[in-house]
Design a protein around this motif. Structure first.
Motif, PDB file in Angstrom:
ATOM      1  N   GLY A  27     -18.553  31.702 -13.759  1.00  0.00           N
ATOM      2  CA  GLY A  27     -20.126  31.113 -13.971  1.00  0.00           C
ATOM      3  C   GLY A  27     -19.443  29.516 -12.911  1.00  0.00           C
ATOM      4  O   GLY A  27     -19.087  29.582 -11.694  1.00  0.00           O
ATOM      5  N   ILE A  28     -19.819  27.895 -13.470  1.00  0.00           N
ATOM      6  CA  ILE A  28     -19.901  27.232 -12.406  1.00  0.00           C
ATOM      7  C   ILE A  28     -19.128  26.307 -13.099  1.00  0.00           C
ATOM      8  O   ILE A  28     -19.367  25.676 -13.897  1.00  0.00           O
ATOM      9  CB  ILE A  28     -20.776  27.050 -12.093  1.00  0.00           C
ATOM     10  CG1 ILE A  28     -21.902  28.076 -11.758  1.00  0.00           C
ATOM     11  CG2 ILE A  28     -20.273  25.484 -11.372  1.00  0.00           C
ATOM     12  CD1 ILE A  28     -23.034  27.156 -10.834  1.00  0.00           C
ATOM     13  N   ASN A  29     -17.794  25.904 -12.631  1.00  0.00           N
ATOM     14  CA  ASN A  29     -17.104  24.298 -12.946  1.00  0.00           C
ATOM     15  C   ASN A  29     -18.081  22.963 -11.835  1.00  0.00           C
ATOM     16  O   ASN A  29     -17.425  23.443 -10.939  1.00  0.00           O
ATOM     17  CB  ASN A  29     -15.773  24.751 -13.203  1.00  0.00           C
ATOM     18  CG  ASN A  29     -14.911  25.333 -13.586  1.00  0.00           C
ATOM     19  OD1 ASN A  29     -14.853  25.259 -14.537  1.00  0.00           O
ATOM     20  ND2 ASN A  29     -14.162  25.990 -13.313  1.00  0.00           N
ATOM     21  N   TYR A  30     -18.305  22.143 -13.358  1.00  0.00           N
ATOM     22  CA  TYR A  30     -18.976  21.079 -12.368  1.00  0.00           C
ATOM     23  C   TYR A  30     -17.594  19.957 -12.544  1.00  0.00           C
ATOM     24  O   TYR A  30     -17.525  19.720 -13.592  1.00  0.00           O
ATOM     25  CB  TYR A  30     -20.059  20.868 -13.248  1.00  0.00           C
ATOM     26  CG  TYR A  30     -20.864  21.104 -12.985  1.00  0.00           C
ATOM     27  CD1 TYR A  30     -22.276  21.003 -11.655  1.00  0.00           C
ATOM     28  CD2 TYR A  30     -21.356  22.470 -13.572  1.00  0.00           C
ATOM     29  CE1 TYR A  30     -23.520  21.962 -11.829  1.00  0.00           C
ATOM     30  CE2 TYR A  30     -22.945  23.395 -13.595  1.00  0.00           C
ATOM     31  CZ  TYR A  30     -22.967  22.542 -12.521  1.00  0.00           C
ATOM     32  OH  TYR A  30     -24.759  23.502 -11.821  1.00  0.00           O
ATOM     33  N   PHE A  31     -17.213  19.286 -11.681  1.00  0.00           N
ATOM     34  CA  PHE A  31     -16.838  18.191 -11.158  1.00  0.00           C
ATOM     35  C   PHE A  31     -17.460  17.012 -10.936  1.00  0.00           C
ATOM     36  O   PHE A  31     -17.411  17.251 -10.515  1.00  0.00           O
ATOM     37  CB  PHE A  31     -15.106  18.210 -10.446  1.00  0.00           C
ATOM     38  CG  PHE A  31     -14.083  20.063 -10.765  1.00  0.00           C
ATOM     39  CD1 PHE A  31     -13.561  19.208 -11.092  1.00  0.00           C
ATOM     40  CD2 PHE A  31     -14.625  20.773 -10.171  1.00  0.00           C
ATOM     41  CE1 PHE A  31     -12.605  20.391 -11.382  1.00  0.00           C
ATOM     42  CE2 PHE A  31     -13.839  21.810 -10.454  1.00  0.00           C
ATOM     43  CZ  PHE A  31     -12.895  21.449 -11.346  1.00  0.00           C
ATOM     44  N   ILE A  32     -17.387  16.535 -11.784  1.00  0.00           N
ATOM     45  CA  ILE A  32     -18.496  15.369 -12.037  1.00  0.00           C
ATOM     46  C   ILE A  32     -17.498  13.875 -12.473  1.00  0.00           C
ATOM     47  O   ILE A  32     -16.844  13.684 -13.293  1.00  0.00           O
ATOM     48  CB  ILE A  32     -19.492  14.837 -13.431  1.00  0.00           C
ATOM     49  CG1 ILE A  32     -20.166  16.634 -13.446  1.00  0.00           C
ATOM     50  CG2 ILE A  32     -20.511  14.364 -12.827  1.00  0.00           C
ATOM     51  CD1 ILE A  32     -21.017  17.121 -14.876  1.00  0.00           C
ATOM     52  N   LYS A  33     -18.247  13.057 -10.993  1.00  0.00           N
ATOM     53  CA  LYS A  33     -17.123  11.196 -11.724  1.00  0.00           C
ATOM     54  C   LYS A  33     -18.939  10.779 -12.652  1.00  0.00           C
ATOM     55  O   LYS A  33     -19.727  10.562 -12.613  1.00  0.00           O
ATOM     56  CB  LYS A  33     -17.616  10.480 -10.182  1.00  0.00           C
ATOM     57  CG  LYS A  33     -16.760   9.119 -10.587  1.00  0.00           C
ATOM     58  CD  LYS A  33     -16.882   9.147  -8.979  1.00  0.00           C
ATOM     59  CE  LYS A  33     -15.173   8.917  -8.387  1.00  0.00           C
ATOM     60  NZ  LYS A  33     -14.843   8.690  -7.197  1.00  0.00           N
ATOM     61  N   VAL A  34     -17.944   9.899 -14.079  1.00  0.00           N
ATOM     62  CA  VAL A  34     -19.266   9.532 -14.539  1.00  0.00           C
ATOM     63  C   VAL A  34     -18.522   8.167 -14.447  1.00  0.00           C
ATOM     64  O   VAL A  34     -17.526   7.998 -14.791  1.00  0.00           O
ATOM     65  CB  VAL A  34     -18.426   9.936 -16.002  1.00  0.00           C
ATOM     66  CG1 VAL A  34     -19.991   9.126 -16.719  1.00  0.00           C
ATOM     67  CG2 VAL A  34     -19.602  11.530 -15.758  1.00  0.00           C
ATOM     68  N   GLN A  35     -20.117   7.015 -14.355  1.00  0.00           N
ATOM     69  CA  GLN A  35     -19.419   5.918 -15.042  1.00  0.00           C
ATOM     70  C   GLN A  35     -19.623   5.127 -16.271  1.00  0.00           C
ATOM     71  O   GLN A  35     -20.055   5.639 -17.149  1.00  0.00           O
ATOM     72  CB  GLN A  35     -20.083   4.511 -13.660  1.00  0.00           C
ATOM     73  CG  GLN A  35     -20.033   3.309 -14.039  1.00  0.00           C
ATOM     74  CD  GLN A  35     -20.861   2.396 -13.111  1.00  0.00           C
ATOM     75  OE1 GLN A  35     -22.011   3.330 -12.896  1.00  0.00           O
ATOM     76  NE2 GLN A  35     -20.454   1.095 -12.852  1.00  0.00           N
TER      77      GLN A  35
END
Length: 98
Positions: free
Chosen positions: A50-58
């Protein structure tokens, strides 16, 4: 990008914002907080089963979190899941594997 390796950091797209929005309730529940602002800033991906998303969120002017969101393979027909998160981040903190 090789399987298992992280992609380069890229500006968040509308699709990545949608992914963040999909796991917002999971984050709020696990972090025991309500977020008025939840803006995806940058992201990286990791191809696994599958896909891991690493996301920086404000979350506010000076408060950021890093999310790890798992997207299963299409044929598995599973919802996006919040696999982990890191709090206490700033805009300048690099988005790394966790």
């Amino acid at each position: 990008m090789m399987t298992g390796g992280l992609s380069e950091t890229k500006p968040a797209t509308p699709e990545v914002q949608h992914i963040a929005n999909e796991v917002k309730a999971q984050f709020e529940s696990k972090a025991n907080r309500t977020c008025g602002i939840f803006n995806a800033i940058v992201y990286r991906t990791q191809v696994v089963a599958g896909i891991n998303y690493f996301i920086k969120v404000q979350l506010s002017d000076a408060v950021y979190v890093h999310l790890k969101v798992f997207q299963s393979l299409p044929h598995e027909n599973q919802r996006l899941s919040l696999a982990g998160f890191q709090t206490g981040k700033t805009r300048d903190d690099p988005l790394t594997y966790f």
